[in-house]
Motif scaffolding. Structure first.
Motif, short mmCIF file in Angstrom:
data_model
loop_
_atom_site.label_atom_id
_atom_site.label_comp_id
_atom_site.label_asym_id
_atom_site.label_seq_id
_atom_site.Cartn_x
_atom_site.Cartn_y
_atom_site.Cartn_z
N VAL A 91 6.06 7.09 -8.79
CA VAL A 91 6.25 7.00 -7.35
C VAL A 91 4.92 6.79 -6.63
O VAL A 91 4.83 6.02 -5.67
N LEU A 92 3.86 7.45 -7.10
CA LEU A 92 2.53 7.24 -6.51
C LEU A 92 2.08 5.79 -6.70
O LEU A 92 1.47 5.20 -5.79
N ALA A 93 2.36 5.22 -7.86
CA ALA A 93 2.00 3.83 -8.11
C ALA A 93 2.73 2.89 -7.15
O ALA A 93 2.15 1.94 -6.60
N LEU A 94 4.00 3.16 -6.90
CA LEU A 94 4.75 2.36 -5.93
C LEU A 94 4.18 2.54 -4.53
O LEU A 94 4.18 1.59 -3.73
N GLY A 95 3.70 3.75 -4.22
CA GLY A 95 3.08 3.99 -2.93
C GLY A 95 1.82 3.16 -2.75
O GLY A 95 1.56 2.63 -1.66
N VAL A 96 1.04 3.04 -3.81
CA VAL A 96 -0.19 2.23 -3.76
C VAL A 96 0.16 0.77 -3.49
O VAL A 96 -0.48 0.09 -2.66
N LEU A 97 1.19 0.26 -4.16
CA LEU A 97 1.60 -1.13 -3.95
C LEU A 97 2.07 -1.35 -2.51
O LEU A 97 1.75 -2.37 -1.89
N ALA A 98 2.84 -0.40 -1.98
CA ALA A 98 3.32 -0.52 -0.60
C ALA A 98 2.15 -0.46 0.38
O ALA A 98 2.13 -1.20 1.38
N ALA A 99 1.19 0.41 0.11
CA ALA A 99 0.01 0.52 0.99
C ALA A 99 -0.79 -0.78 0.98
O ALA A 99 -1.28 -1.23 2.03
#
Length: 214
Positions: A91-99
């Motif tokens: 989920v953190l990795a997906l957050g980085v991509l969204a950011a």
């Protein structure tokens, strides 16, 4: 006999309604899974596949919980710990991509339609599966909580389960297909930057919370 049959039908109906409302209360919440379905719906990308994965996964977990899998999961805390770590990292990795998307601000509906590799159907399905099955809160809500509540209704437990399953199916269909109505609001890069910023915030918060509770 007729009166007894009517009483049984009424009992099952009210239990199913309780399952519908309880399931809706647990499923309709801001989280990585719902945010992903919303984003796919807005982009109108692979919506049937994503909705089907999320709804079917919920149904499987709810049925498993009612059938008694909740007790098995509770007896193996190590599996829950692993799910928290793996799910939190993903989920953190997906957050980085969204950011990154929010900072770039180059995405629009037209630009998204031109993408090929990263937006494939299988990538969307894999993400939906990961956000569902690697999220321990899904197990807490469906397998443990709904399973325990359902079993408290005795012989009517499957009526409760049916209500929960209907809530999940209706919610994901409404979220995925209803989000398409918002497409006209996301014709500009600014709107997408705002959506991706919200997505990133939700992903970071959920990922950090999962890892912090290990």
């Amino acid at each position: 006999m007729l009166c007894l049959a009517l009483v049984d039908v009424t009992t099952y109906f009210l239990t199913a309604l309780a399952g519908l409302l309880t399931g809706a209360g647990l499923i309709i919440a801001i989280g990585p899974q719902n945010v992903f379905v919303l984003r796919q719906g807005v982009r109108r990308e692979h919506v049937p596949a994503v909705v089907a994965v999320c709804a079917v996964s919920d149904v499987v977990l709810i049925v498993a919980g009612v059938a008694g899998l909740g007790a098995l999961v509770a007896a193996h805390p190590g599996a829950v710990t692993f799910a928290k770590l793996a799910g939190g990292a993903y989920v953190l990795a997906l957050g980085v991509l969204a950011a990154r998307r929010a900072l770039r601000g180059t995405e629009t509906l037209e630009a998204g339609a031109e993408e090929t590799g990263a937006a494939s159907r299988w990538a969307a399905i894999a993400t939906a599966l990961a956000l569902t099955w690697l999220n321990p809160h899904v197990y807490l809500d469906t397998v443990l909580t709904l399973g325990a509540i359902a079993n408290s209704h005795g012989n009517a437990k499957w009526a409760f389960a049916i209500g929960c399953c209907v809530a999940s199916i209706v919610w994901f269909c409404a979220l995925g297909y209803g989000a398409g109505k918002l497409s006209r609001f996301f014709a500009s890069a600014r709107a997408w930057r705002l959506l991706d910023a919200v997505v990133a915030a939700v992903m970071f918060a959920m990922g950090a919370m999962l890892i912090a509770t290990v």
